[in-house]
Design a protein around this motif. Structure first.
Motif, PDB file in Angstrom:
ATOM      1  N   TYR A  14      -9.678  20.832  17.220  1.00  0.00           N
ATOM      2  CA  TYR A  14     -10.502  22.049  17.224  1.00  0.00           C
ATOM      3  C   TYR A  14     -11.972  21.673  17.027  1.00  0.00           C
ATOM      4  N   SER A  16     -13.365  18.743  17.378  1.00  0.00           N
ATOM      5  CA  SER A  16     -13.878  17.917  18.487  1.00  0.00           C
ATOM      6  C   SER A  16     -14.267  18.800  19.667  1.00  0.00           C
ATOM      7  N   ALA A  17     -13.409  19.781  19.965  1.00  0.00           N
ATOM      8  CA  ALA A  17     -13.694  20.658  21.110  1.00  0.00           C
ATOM      9  C   ALA A  17     -14.979  21.455  20.862  1.00  0.00           C
ATOM     10  N   LEU A  19     -17.486  20.643  18.921  1.00  0.00           N
ATOM     11  CA  LEU A  19     -18.659  19.758  18.993  1.00  0.00           C
ATOM     12  C   LEU A  19     -18.996  19.425  20.444  1.00  0.00           C
ATOM     13  N   TYR A  20     -17.938  19.187  21.233  1.00  0.00           N
ATOM     14  CA  TYR A  20     -18.132  18.870  22.656  1.00  0.00           C
ATOM     15  C   TYR A  20     -18.895  20.012  23.340  1.00  0.00           C
ATOM     16  N   PHE A  21     -18.404  21.242  23.171  1.00  0.00           N
ATOM     17  CA  PHE A  21     -19.054  22.393  23.815  1.00  0.00           C
ATOM     18  C   PHE A  21     -20.472  22.597  23.274  1.00  0.00           C
ATOM     19  N   HIS A  22     -20.587  22.454  21.958  1.00  0.00           N
ATOM     20  CA  HIS A  22     -21.877  22.709  21.306  1.00  0.00           C
ATOM     21  C   HIS A  22     -22.977  21.822  21.889  1.00  0.00           C
ATOM     22  N   TYR A  23     -22.649  20.536  22.068  1.00  0.00           N
ATOM     23  CA  TYR A  23     -23.683  19.618  22.567  1.00  0.00           C
ATOM     24  C   TYR A  23     -23.802  19.665  24.084  1.00  0.00           C
ATOM     25  N   LYS A  24     -22.705  19.951  24.763  1.00  0.00           N
ATOM     26  CA  LYS A  24     -22.773  19.983  26.238  1.00  0.00           C
ATOM     27  C   LYS A  24     -23.488  21.247  26.726  1.00  0.00           C
ATOM     28  N   TYR A  25     -23.339  22.345  26.015  1.00  0.00           N
ATOM     29  CA  TYR A  25     -23.935  23.605  26.472  1.00  0.00           C
ATOM     30  C   TYR A  25     -24.843  24.191  25.392  1.00  0.00           C
ATOM     31  N   TRP A 274     -15.852  30.271  23.114  1.00  0.00           N
ATOM     32  CA  TRP A 274     -16.257  29.228  24.067  1.00  0.00           C
ATOM     33  C   TRP A 274     -15.423  29.318  25.351  1.00  0.00           C
ATOM     34  N   ARG A 278     -16.714  29.849  29.156  1.00  0.00           N
ATOM     35  CA  ARG A 278     -16.510  28.879  30.253  1.00  0.00           C
ATOM     36  C   ARG A 278     -15.856  29.567  31.450  1.00  0.00           C
TER      37      ARG A 278
END
Ligand code: BGC
Length: 464
Positions: A14, A16-17, A19-25, A274, A278
């Motif tokens: 959860y 990781s996902a 953080l991934y979205f936060h920095y990518k978008y 999120w 998407r």
């Protein structure tokens, strides 16, 4: 113990996902206190303009899908348009175009984007009205006489009723009717008109008409919505190639107009928000962008929508990317089997009169997105509904700054059209939303320049 391990693993994925979205978008935010909006420079060739659309301003559009819609009630007996308003005489632009062209001239702009009302030109299938064709010729001549470059939109939300009765853009085979109309008007006007927009906002037409059910035909069928969107994109490509091959085609600029809107999560820590963002981004922006970039559409959300399409002639088949930008949305997941999200606002948001926040950074983000198509970008619409006129000046200043920032970073933006020249019929919202540089008194059709519009005039003057 097993429970704790499961919780640990779930928690890890959860976070990781997120953080991934936060920095990518990232949701871009500038510190406006440190920004000098006067530091903007424009090339001499930059096109300044303003825009309208036939149904919203002309008056007497009584043979199209919107006329039909405005006179209908929904399943609960409620009017389709706020307070049962109707476009009716609108701004009477049909009769007052000469005085309106003077108003355009007074702004200092060099371009005017307007749409042809297909239902007036072709009231019955294959039957063209010569008087109407002559009328638009006169409008074009009057613009040119004032040294204002006409920019024609071929389709801005309205269809003749006969086209709707055939299923409109729900059926790919109906594109041929739209094509015939486009070829006919292109043959008539292309010796004088060099700038053409094919379809205005295919995603708005399909999402509002086939998902939200707020625009005609008021359906709520997500799968049909994406199919209509595909057909509109295919219609653009078909029209583009045919017009390019007609006399004057090669030296005309023909492009699509797309609305870009960002969907940012209301709660950046919530995975469901999120996911909703998407999905909506993919449908609203991704389908058209991928089609225009690669000729490909690939979208599959089980139990919702599925579309796979590949065209060999669509990639970059547009001479420019017409970008309409208004705002971004903060979406929050909602337990609902149909509309699984809601649009939320923060207390610090500065609102326009529409449910849109003022977010100039979003125009910059949208330009960066549009750049992928590798075509010159024209801001074909950007504006604010502001009946009190207490935010318009600042809106213009900040959005134009945001556009200019993208230009200074090397992106080729060739023009900016303010929406709209004057207050007009704002679709499902009726006449309450006041987008005009000129205020219109609909009782006597008097136009008055708004104070906030002076900012636009000043920026244009300074750029010369
Ligand atoms: C449309 C215009 C509309 C404007 C303001 C755009 O989506 O092209 O027709 O008036 O937004 O809502």
């Amino acid at each position: 113990m097993i429970f704790l391990i499961i919780c640990g693993v779930f928690g890890f994925f959860y976070i990781s996902a997120i953080l991934y979205f936060h920095y990518k978008y990232p949701e871009l935010r500038w510190n406006w206190d440190n920004i000098d909006t006067s530091k903007i420079k424009f090339p001499k060739s930059f096109s300044w303009g303003t825009a309208t659309a036939s149904h919203q301003v002309e008056g007497n559009c009584i043979n199209n899908n919107w006329y039909f819609w405005e006179n209908q009630k929904d399943e609960n007996g409620h009017p389709r348009i706020k307070d049962n308003q109707k476009a009716g005489a609108a701004c009477d632009h049909w009769n007052r175009y000469k005085e309106d062209i003077k108003l355009i001239k007074n702004l200092g702009v060099t371009h005017y984007r307007f749409s042809l009302e297909w239902s007036k030109i072709e009231p019955n299938k294959g039957d063209y009205n010569q008087n109407v064709i002559n009328h638009y010729s006169e409008v074009i001549d009057a613009l040119i006489e004032q040294k204002i470059t006409p920019v024609i939109t071929l389709h801005h939300f309205t269809n003749p009723i006969w086209f709707d009765q055939l299923g409109a853009f729900e059926k790919e085979e109906n594109i041929t009717y739209f094509l015939s109309f486009c070829e006919m008007v292109f043959e008539k006007y292309s010796s004088k008109v060099k700038n053409w927009c094919t379809i205005n906002e295919p995603e708005v037409y399909s999402v509002m008409g086939y998902f939200a059910g707020i625009f005609p035909p008021g359906k709520k069928e997500p799968q049909l919505a994406v199919e209509v969107l595909r057909n509109l994109l295919v219609a653009h490509t078909t029209v583009y190639h045919h017009l390019k091959n007609l006399p004057n085609g090669k030296n005309s600029k023909i492009g699509i107009v797309k609305n870009i809107m960002q969907f940012d999560p209301y709660r950046r820590w919530n995975l469901l928000d999120w996911i909703v963002c998407r999905v909506t981004t993919k449908i609203y922006n991704g389908i058209a962008l991928s089609y225009l970039e690669k000729g490909a559409i690939k979208v599959h959300y089980p139990f919702f929508v599925k579309l796979n399409y590949q065209s060999k002639i669509a990639a970059q088949a547009t001479d420019f990317f017409g970008l309409n930008y208004y705002s971004h949305s903060h979406l929050k997941f909602k337990f609902d089997s149909y509309e699984f999200f809601e649009n939320k606002f923060f207390s610090h948001d500065t609102m326009t009169d529409m449910p849109y926040v003022i977010y100039p950074e979003g125009l910059y983000r949208a330009i960066k997105k549009a750049e992928k198509i590798k075509r010159p970008i024209i801001i074909t619409e950007n504006g604010i509904a502001d009946s009190k006129d207490d935010r318009r000046g600042l809106f213009i200043e900040k959005y134009i700054y945001a556009m200019n920032k993208a230009m200074q970073e090397g992106i080729n933006v060739e023009g900016y059209f303010y929406w709209s020249l004057m207050d007009n019929f704002e679709w499902a919202e009726g006449y309450d939303m006041r987008f005009g540089l000129y205020e219109v008194n609909f009782k006597n059709q008097k136009r008055t320049l708004r104070k906030g519009s002076q900012k636009f005039i000043d920026i244009i003057n300074d750029s010369k």
